[in-house]
Motif scaffolding. Structure first.
Motif, PDB file in Angstrom:
ATOM      1  N   ALA A 188     -30.608   7.541   7.890  1.00 31.95           N
ATOM      2  CA  ALA A 188     -29.752   7.742   9.061  1.00 31.95           C
ATOM      3  C   ALA A 188     -28.310   7.995   8.636  1.00 31.95           C
ATOM      4  O   ALA A 188     -27.627   8.873   9.183  1.00 31.95           O
ATOM      5  CB  ALA A 188     -29.843   6.528   9.984  1.00 31.95           C
ATOM      6  N   TYR A 189     -27.846   7.218   7.665  1.00 34.79           N
ATOM      7  CA  TYR A 189     -26.489   7.404   7.167  1.00 34.79           C
ATOM      8  C   TYR A 189     -26.330   8.796   6.550  1.00 34.79           C
ATOM      9  O   TYR A 189     -25.314   9.475   6.786  1.00 34.79           O
ATOM     10  CB  TYR A 189     -26.149   6.335   6.133  1.00 34.79           C
ATOM     11  CG  TYR A 189     -24.787   6.530   5.509  1.00 34.79           C
ATOM     12  CD1 TYR A 189     -23.645   6.050   6.134  1.00 34.79           C
ATOM     13  CD2 TYR A 189     -24.647   7.229   4.306  1.00 34.79           C
ATOM     14  CE1 TYR A 189     -22.397   6.253   5.582  1.00 34.79           C
ATOM     15  CE2 TYR A 189     -23.401   7.437   3.747  1.00 34.79           C
ATOM     16  CZ  TYR A 189     -22.279   6.953   4.388  1.00 34.79           C
ATOM     17  OH  TYR A 189     -21.034   7.170   3.834  1.00 34.79           O
ATOM     18  N   ASN A 190     -27.297   9.221   5.776  1.00 34.62           N
ATOM     19  CA  ASN A 190     -27.207  10.532   5.128  1.00 34.62           C
ATOM     20  C   ASN A 190     -27.192  11.668   6.147  1.00 34.62           C
ATOM     21  O   ASN A 190     -26.611  12.723   5.901  1.00 34.62           O
ATOM     22  CB  ASN A 190     -28.367  10.720   4.152  1.00 34.62           C
ATOM     23  CG  ASN A 190     -28.217   9.850   2.908  1.00 34.62           C
ATOM     24  OD1 ASN A 190     -27.119   9.426   2.560  1.00 34.62           O
ATOM     25  ND2 ASN A 190     -29.332   9.568   2.248  1.00 34.62           N
ATOM     26  N   ARG A 191     -27.807  11.459   7.294  1.00 36.02           N
ATOM     27  CA  ARG A 191     -27.803  12.482   8.340  1.00 36.02           C
ATOM     28  C   ARG A 191     -26.490  12.505   9.114  1.00 36.02           C
ATOM     29  O   ARG A 191     -26.006  13.583   9.484  1.00 36.02           O
ATOM     30  CB  ARG A 191     -28.949  12.234   9.332  1.00 36.02           C
ATOM     31  CG  ARG A 191     -30.313  12.455   8.759  1.00 36.02           C
ATOM     32  CD  ARG A 191     -31.387  12.336   9.829  1.00 36.02           C
ATOM     33  NE  ARG A 191     -32.709  12.359   9.233  1.00 36.02           N
ATOM     34  CZ  ARG A 191     -33.842  12.409   9.929  1.00 36.02           C
ATOM     35  NH1 ARG A 191     -33.798  12.450  11.255  1.00 36.02           N
ATOM     36  NH2 ARG A 191     -35.008  12.424   9.316  1.00 36.02           N
ATOM     37  N   ASN A 192     -25.941  11.335   9.390  1.00 32.73           N
ATOM     38  CA  ASN A 192     -24.740  11.268  10.231  1.00 32.73           C
ATOM     39  C   ASN A 192     -23.858  10.118   9.767  1.00 32.73           C
ATOM     40  O   ASN A 192     -23.768   9.077  10.433  1.00 32.73           O
ATOM     41  CB  ASN A 192     -25.130  11.093  11.697  1.00 32.73           C
ATOM     42  CG  ASN A 192     -23.978  11.368  12.644  1.00 32.73           C
ATOM     43  OD1 ASN A 192     -22.805  11.289  12.257  1.00 32.73           O
ATOM     44  ND2 ASN A 192     -24.301  11.698  13.887  1.00 32.73           N
ATOM     45  N   LEU A 198     -29.775   4.348  18.986  1.00 32.10           N
ATOM     46  CA  LEU A 198     -29.200   3.053  19.356  1.00 32.10           C
ATOM     47  C   LEU A 198     -27.723   2.985  18.998  1.00 32.10           C
ATOM     48  O   LEU A 198     -26.902   2.486  19.774  1.00 32.10           O
ATOM     49  CB  LEU A 198     -29.962   1.923  18.665  1.00 32.10           C
ATOM     50  CG  LEU A 198     -31.381   1.630  19.167  1.00 32.10           C
ATOM     51  CD1 LEU A 198     -32.040   0.574  18.292  1.00 32.10           C
ATOM     52  CD2 LEU A 198     -31.376   1.183  20.619  1.00 32.10           C
ATOM     53  N   LEU A 199     -27.365   3.477  17.823  1.00 33.96           N
ATOM     54  CA  LEU A 199     -25.962   3.461  17.414  1.00 33.96           C
ATOM     55  C   LEU A 199     -25.118   4.367  18.295  1.00 33.96           C
ATOM     56  O   LEU A 199     -24.015   3.998  18.714  1.00 33.96           O
ATOM     57  CB  LEU A 199     -25.840   3.883  15.949  1.00 33.96           C
ATOM     58  CG  LEU A 199     -26.429   2.922  14.915  1.00 33.96           C
ATOM     59  CD1 LEU A 199     -26.355   3.522  13.520  1.00 33.96           C
ATOM     60  CD2 LEU A 199     -25.714   1.577  14.944  1.00 33.96           C
ATOM     61  N   GLU A 200     -25.627   5.548  18.601  1.00 33.44           N
ATOM     62  CA  GLU A 200     -24.871   6.486  19.429  1.00 33.44           C
ATOM     63  C   GLU A 200     -24.626   5.920  20.822  1.00 33.44           C
ATOM     64  O   GLU A 200     -23.543   6.083  21.392  1.00 33.44           O
ATOM     65  CB  GLU A 200     -25.629   7.812  19.529  1.00 33.44           C
ATOM     66  CG  GLU A 200     -24.882   8.869  20.312  1.00 33.44           C
ATOM     67  CD  GLU A 200     -25.636  10.189  20.366  1.00 33.44           C
ATOM     68  OE1 GLU A 200     -25.035  11.189  20.781  1.00 33.44           O
ATOM     69  OE2 GLU A 200     -26.825  10.207  20.000  1.00 33.44           O
ATOM     70  N   ARG A 201     -25.611   5.230  21.376  1.00 35.64           N
ATOM     71  CA  ARG A 201     -25.506   4.705  22.721  1.00 35.64           C
ATOM     72  C   ARG A 201     -24.661   3.441  22.803  1.00 35.64           C
ATOM     73  O   ARG A 201     -24.220   3.059  23.890  1.00 35.64           O
ATOM     74  CB  ARG A 201     -26.905   4.408  23.260  1.00 35.64           C
ATOM     75  CG  ARG A 201     -27.659   5.641  23.702  1.00 35.64           C
ATOM     76  CD  ARG A 201     -27.162   6.052  25.059  1.00 35.64           C
ATOM     77  NE  ARG A 201     -27.774   7.270  25.532  1.00 35.64           N
ATOM     78  CZ  ARG A 201     -27.674   7.699  26.778  1.00 35.64           C
ATOM     79  NH1 ARG A 201     -26.995   6.989  27.654  1.00 35.64           N
ATOM     80  NH2 ARG A 201     -28.208   8.826  27.142  1.00 35.64           N
ATOM     81  N   SER A 202     -24.471   2.771  21.692  1.00 37.62           N
ATOM     82  CA  SER A 202     -23.779   1.483  21.733  1.00 37.62           C
ATOM     83  C   SER A 202     -22.293   1.665  22.025  1.00 37.62           C
ATOM     84  O   SER A 202     -21.612   2.441  21.358  1.00 37.62           O
ATOM     85  CB  SER A 202     -23.946   0.743  20.407  1.00 37.62           C
ATOM     86  OG  SER A 202     -23.231  -0.477  20.432  1.00 37.62           O
ATOM     87  N   PRO A 203     -21.751   0.922  22.995  1.00 46.27           N
ATOM     88  CA  PRO A 203     -20.322   1.017  23.278  1.00 46.27           C
ATOM     89  C   PRO A 203     -19.459   0.292  22.249  1.00 46.27           C
ATOM     90  O   PRO A 203     -18.247   0.437  22.269  1.00 46.27           O
ATOM     91  CB  PRO A 203     -20.199   0.362  24.655  1.00 46.27           C
ATOM     92  CG  PRO A 203     -21.336  -0.595  24.711  1.00 46.27           C
ATOM     93  CD  PRO A 203     -22.454   0.034  23.938  1.00 46.27           C
TER      94      PRO A 203
END
Length: 395
Positions: A163-167, A141-146
């Motif tokens: 999620a934060y720890n991964r990216n 969802l974060l990646e897709r959000s403009p």
């Protein structure tokens, strides 16, 4: 437009077949609205029905464009006593799907990991596929959000921390603010949401994400209705649910009557008893997160000619309001999840702490305003009513 992504394989692995179309679809954002992702420990039946009320609050606020829900589940609530907390519950997929049908849209939803993080740097990447879904969904969802997204947290911060720890670069870039409904402003007693996953809570405080902290407890505990930094308030179900639309009344009824009352406490030896809706309406509900959501939507708690309401800033001229604010703070967290903080000039930090005019009347005002907001769900809009009267089909 809805786009299916490779994370569908994760949802299949999780065994959530019946709701796939809602779970891995990524919605387009609606212009002018605030994109929001909601992390909630919502179960079927509820472990605490305040989570159902919080989700309903979000869908009642037109300022929000709800992008998805991550169900924050913890193992001890998914199994029965004596191993678990009391009765076995399921992640609240059905409740989310039913609410989506009431408001006429699909609410994408996924289930987060069920076991706490092992340390504040844990990515949870070594978990089985069933514990990967919510984390992958959040990152998707974060990646897709403009544009940057508001993230509300009303349970543990487990999925967000992992999620934060991964990216960390992606999560920082795409997070507008984190509405953190957890923790205590003082004292060493561990607040409930922190206790669900203390490592996740510590990770979030150390992440440098923009936090808007709405503590669920103060130095006086989690049930102080008058503290300047207290988000807590209480009302009866009868007060909160008066005048609801029929679909919403049934939604709450189905959720709450599915939860047996346990005589003698949650010690594994109690017997479940039948409860009527009238008995349920007499129950009191403790609430904390309401103000975080209404403030994030830009609403003001004001006394109108109809009573206390959450109104837009343009509607507040000349009306009495209940003063609330966000103070800029600098904070540190220790390994046990205890936060120490002090106020600073706003330019020096992106971390903010909720404050309000103290006083016990806060709960009365909040109950009246929230009831009016909830009553708006499941009813036709003015445009829809006009269409129904004229018989002209909607375009």
């Amino acid at each position: 437009m809805w786009r299916h992504r490779p994370i569908a394989r994760l949802f299949l692995a999780a065994g959530v077949i019946g709701l796939l179309s809602s779970m891995f679809a990524v919605p387009c954002q609606q212009a002018g609205r605030i994109p929001l992702i909601h992390l909630t420990d919502l179960y079927d039946p509820p472990q605490d029905p305040d989570d159902h009320i919080d989700l309903a609050t979000i869908v009642a606020l037109p300022e929000f464009d709800l992008q998805g829900v991550v169900l924050d589940v913890t193992d001890r609530f998914l199994v029965p006593a004596p191993i678990g907390y009391d009765i076995a519950r399921a992640p609240g997929l059905e409740s989310v799907a039913r609410l989506g049908r009431i408001v006429g849209r699909t609410i994408p939803v996924a289930v987060g990991p069920r076991h706490p993080l092992r340390n504040p740097n844990d990515t949870a990447a070594d978990r089985p596929p069933s514990e990967q879904v919510g984390i992958a969904f959040l990152l998707e969802l974060l990646e897709r959000s403009p544009q940057p997204v508001m993230i509300s947290v009303v349970g543990s911060a487990r999925a967000l921390a992992a999620a934060y720890n991964r990216n960390p670069q992606l999560v920082r870039a795409k997070t507008r603010a984190v509405l953190l409904n957890a923790g205590s402003t003082a004292g060493v007693k561990r607040e409930w949401n922190v206790g669900l996953d203390v490592h996740a809570y510590v990770a979030l405080w150390r992440s440098n994400l923009p936090l808007r902290w709405y503590p669920c407890a103060t130095d006086r505990g989690a049930f102080d209705p008058a503290h300047v930094h207290g988000t807590f308030w209480r009302a009866t179900h009868a007060r909160l649910f008066a005048g609801l639309s029929e679909p919403m009344r049934e939604w709450f009824r189905e959720a709450m009557l599915a939860t047996p009352r346990l005589a003698g406490g949650a010690d594994g030896g109690a017997r479940a008893g039948e409860v009527t809706w009238e008995q349920e309406l007499a129950q009191e509900r403790n609430l904390w997160a309401t103000i975080s959501l209404t403030m994030a939507a830009g609403r003001v708690l004001a006394r109108t000619h109809d009573g206390w309401r959450f109104v837009t800033a343009s509607e507040v001229i000349g009306q009495e309001t209940w003063p609330v604010r966000l103070d800029s703070i600098r904070a540190e967290v220790d390994p046990a999840g205890v936060v120490t903080w002090h106020t600073v000039p706003r330019a020096d930090t992106t971390t903010m702490l909720f404050a309000r005019q103290p006083g016990g009347g806060y709960g009365v005002a909040m109950a009246e305003a929230l009831n009016a907001l909830l009553c708006s769900i499941g009813r036709p809009t003015e445009g829809e009513r006009a269409t129904q009267v004229s018989g002209t089909p909607k375009s």
